[in-house]
Design an enzyme around this catalytic site. Structure first.
Site, PDB file in Angstrom:
ATOM      1  N   ASP A   8       0.880  -1.167   0.000  1.00 19.43           N
ATOM      2  CA  ASP A   8       0.000   0.000   0.000  1.00 19.43           C
ATOM      3  C   ASP A   8       0.915   1.214   0.000  1.00 19.43           C
ATOM      4  OD1 ASP A   8      -1.654   2.109   0.538  1.00 19.43           O
ATOM      5  OD2 ASP A   8      -2.255   1.428   2.537  1.00 19.43           O
ATOM      6  N   LYS A  70       3.262  11.141  -3.697  1.00 13.51           N
ATOM      7  CA  LYS A  70       2.168  10.502  -4.424  1.00 13.51           C
ATOM      8  C   LYS A  70       1.158  11.519  -4.965  1.00 13.51           C
ATOM      9  CE  LYS A  70      -1.370   7.023  -3.529  1.00 13.51           C
ATOM     10  NZ  LYS A  70      -1.894   6.160  -2.463  1.00 13.51           N
ATOM     11  N   GLU A 171      -7.172   0.730  -4.224  1.00 11.54           N
ATOM     12  CA  GLU A 171      -7.087   0.618  -2.761  1.00 11.54           C
ATOM     13  C   GLU A 171      -8.391   0.157  -2.114  1.00 11.54           C
ATOM     14  OE1 GLU A 171      -5.613   4.488  -1.761  1.00 11.54           O
ATOM     15  OE2 GLU A 171      -3.656   4.041  -2.629  1.00 11.54           O
ATOM     16  N   ASP A 193     -12.552   5.564   2.143  1.00  9.74           N
ATOM     17  CA  ASP A 193     -11.091   5.542   2.278  1.00  9.74           C
ATOM     18  C   ASP A 193     -10.536   6.964   2.299  1.00  9.74           C
ATOM     19  OD1 ASP A 193      -8.376   5.302   2.012  1.00  9.74           O
ATOM     20  OD2 ASP A 193      -8.414   4.090   0.195  1.00  9.74           O
TER      21      ASP A 193
END
Ligand code: AMP
Length: 606
Positions: A8, A70, A171, A193
């Site tokens: 992850d 990211k 994810e 999330d």
């Protein structure tokens, strides 16, 4: 069999997991932590640092590290993006030769895929230390709303780190796999999330090992850092007026405020109030006077934090409703809400979810570990082919072809199940035209100008006598993991042109190769150090196990039982295996014995 891992790669924290004895487990870092900060950079001596070491460096030399890379990975550089980044991260963005984003840290210009590769390399080393052997195959997760460019950049980062990506998985889907398989859930689930930088929502139908995504959406610009910023702004407001401008301009001060804010937010997940103290705020530039530095001491209550955070939390609920609407569902139709991402530990969010959906979110997993665990389960599936689960994901953006007049024609609509193939026929326009450019767009808007241009297919040598003579057939193929390829065929000659859209902002192959060599050389040296450290630590582990075995043996003699005998037997067998491993300097055996001893001891203690 060579081990496989699930990664992850988070905005603020990353995690790596594997499947052991049929169960997904988190692989701790070599420092013994479960999560690794998503920061990489170069130390003062220019050595690479990633994870915890880079976080420590960030306090001392914020201009040498890149946190939250990211956020910009696989994005196209634009002055607007660079301006927006100024409020989000402490490093400047610069444009690379392929239009990609690079960052300026430690006096050099570094491609973002390299920053991510350094972090992936750190996780790879953690996994290798865990197994005592090389690890190359993995599943990596990405936010559901990552586009082709972001997915291919993730792949490129993995390549630089020397990792083979078995599959890129969304994810929330990975989280649902972990919840679904391990918690044996069946029904309609909504995955909420909220990570450090992004918010993703997916609605899935889970039944007997089949995970079918019904709809997905989110807000790529909403995440934990926005909550931190709210607290940091509130702290800034408490700096005396005379110094506030200097503090705002000073990177180090702003970084300190952000750090303090983040820690305060975490504390408020457990406590009702937190006391904050941030010192040395002000101008740290050359020639500035240290006597002008100020300090802020204050207290923040959970109630007040919730007031600051409320607009952001409301925005999360709005996004959930939008995604539900697309799936033609209402909150009542959801059987389980699964919380993912460290931010969902904030009690306000749990409360708002409970209120909105009329039920408490499902528990049982650490929200910041569940994605890596699901990725590990899927990696194990792909390699072992146990056929336990099947993932059916959807296209996260509509894909279209630009047509005359500035419009677009959709070939693949958002939320179409993938893999998907779509074809359409276009007429190139004017009589006598000898070539055609077919622009490919991503986005929901009807006007091409409001969508993102992914690339172009160029057909040459067209012979158009009459407009309808030369139909051009365009085919879009979207893979199960969301990469697109486009083909166009000239109907009169049969000549085909293809572009791989996902190749748009990637680096030149020679640069990727060079970066990979650099990374792997560094990782090789690091791996040797890890191996030497393991070799040194292992005898102590064995000695401790031996002392324990003796103790248990004595206890078993005093009050005999088959269970006690079994534990002693297992312990002795492990010690014998460990001694043999030590003699042969077999890192894999030593790592395995260490893990088994830990498991045995924690079971005995439990
Ligand atoms: P992720 O991208 O999933 O790693 O999300 C990390 C985000 O969760 C960061 O914004 C963290 O500050 C936040 N976070 C992690 N743990 C907690 C906690 N216990 N309470 C509040 N926020 C947290």
């Amino acid at each position: 069999m060579e081990p496989v891992i699930g990664i992850d790669l988070g905005t603020t924290y990353s995690a790596v997991a594997t499947v052991e004895h049929g169960k997904p487990v988190l692989i701790p870092s070599r420092l013994g932590h479960r999560l690794t900060p998503s920061i990489a950079g170069f130390a003062l001596n220019n050595a690479r640092v990633a994870g915890e070491a880079a976080r420590l460096l960030a306090d001392e030399a914020p201009d040498r590290v890149a946190p939250a890379a990211k956020r910009f990975l696989g994005r196209r550089y634009s002055p607007e993006l660079a301006a927006a980044a100024k409020h989000l991260v402490p490093y400047p963005l610069v444009q690379g030769p392929q239009g990609e984003v690079r960052v300026k840290i430690a006096g050099r210009t570094v491609p973002l895929t390299q920053v991510s590769a350094m972090l992936l390399g750190e996780l790879k080393l953690d996994a290798e230390a865990h197994f005592g052997r090389p690890v190359t195959r993995c599943v990596i997760t990405v936010p559901a709303n990552f586009d082709d460019g972001q997915r291919s950049a993730t792949r490129e980062a993995a390549r630089i780190a020397g990792l083979e990506v078995l599959r890129i998985v969304n994810e929330p889907t990975a989280a649902a796999v972990a919840y679904g398989l391990v918690a044996k859930f069946a029904g309609r689930a909504l995955v909420f999330d909220l990570g450090g930088g992004t918010f993703d929502v997916s609605v899935l139908e889970v039944a007997q090992g089949v995970f079918e995504v019904k709809a997905t959406g989110g807000d790529q610009t909403l995440g934990g850092e926005d909550f931190d910023t709210r607290i940091a702004q509130w702290l800034l407001a408490q700096v005396p007026d005379a110094q506030r401008d200097a503090v705002t301009r000073d990177r180090l001060s702003m970084q300190r405020l952000k750090h303090t804010a983040e820690r305060a937010k975490r504390t408020l997940s457990e406590k009702a109030e937190v006391f904050l103290s941030v010192s040395d705020l002000g101008d740290h530039g050359e020639g500035a006077s240290p006597s002008k530095l100020v300090q802020v001491d204050t207290a923040l209550t959970r109630d007040f934090f919730e007031q600051l955070a409320m607009p952001l939390a409301k925005r999360c609920i709005e996004v959930c409703d939008q995604v539900l609407e697309e799936a033609k569902l209402t909150p009542k139709d959801i059987d389980a809400v699964m919380l993912v991402g460290g931010m969902t530990r904030v009690p306000l969010l749990g409360r708002m979810v409970t209120e909105h959906f009329g039920k408490a979110p499902v528990g049982g997993f650490n929200p910041d570990e569940v994605v890596a665990l699901g990725a590990a389960v899927h990696a194990d599936e792909l390699v072992a082919r146990a056929g336990q689960s099947l993932l059916i994901d959807v296209a996260t953006h509509s894909l279209s072809v630009g047509v005359a007049g500035g419009g677009t024609r959709k070939l693949i609509a958002r939320n179409t199940p993938v893999p998907a193939v779509a074809k359409d026929t276009f007429l190139p326009g004017r009589t006598g035209q000898t070539g055609a450019r077919i622009p490919v767009y991503q986005g929901e808007a009807d006007l091409a100008a409001d969508c993102t241009l992914l690339g172009e297919v160029v057909l040459t040598d067209l012979k158009v006598d009459r407009r309808s003579d030369v139909p051009i057939e365009v085919t879009f193929e979207l893979t199960a993991e969301g990469t697109l390829s486009v083909r166009a065929i000239d109907g009169s000659t049969g000549i085909a042109e293809a572009i791989r859209i996902d190749a748009r902002t990637t680096l030149q192959p020679a640069e990727v190769e060079r970066l990979q060599t650099e990374q792997l050389t560094w990782a090789g040296e690091q791996g040797q150090k890890d191996k030497a450290a393991a070799l040194q630590a292992f005898p102590r582990i064995l000695d401790k196990a031996e002392r324990l075995a003796l103790l248990l043996e004595k206890t078993a003699q005093e009050s005999p039982s088959p269970e006690a005998d079994e534990v002693v037997g297992q312990l002795q067998a492990l010690i014998a295996r460990g001694r043999a491993g030590l003699e042969g300097e077999d890192a894999a055996v030593m790592a395995e014995v260490t893990r088994s001893l830990e498991a045995l001891l924690s079971a005995a203690a439990g």
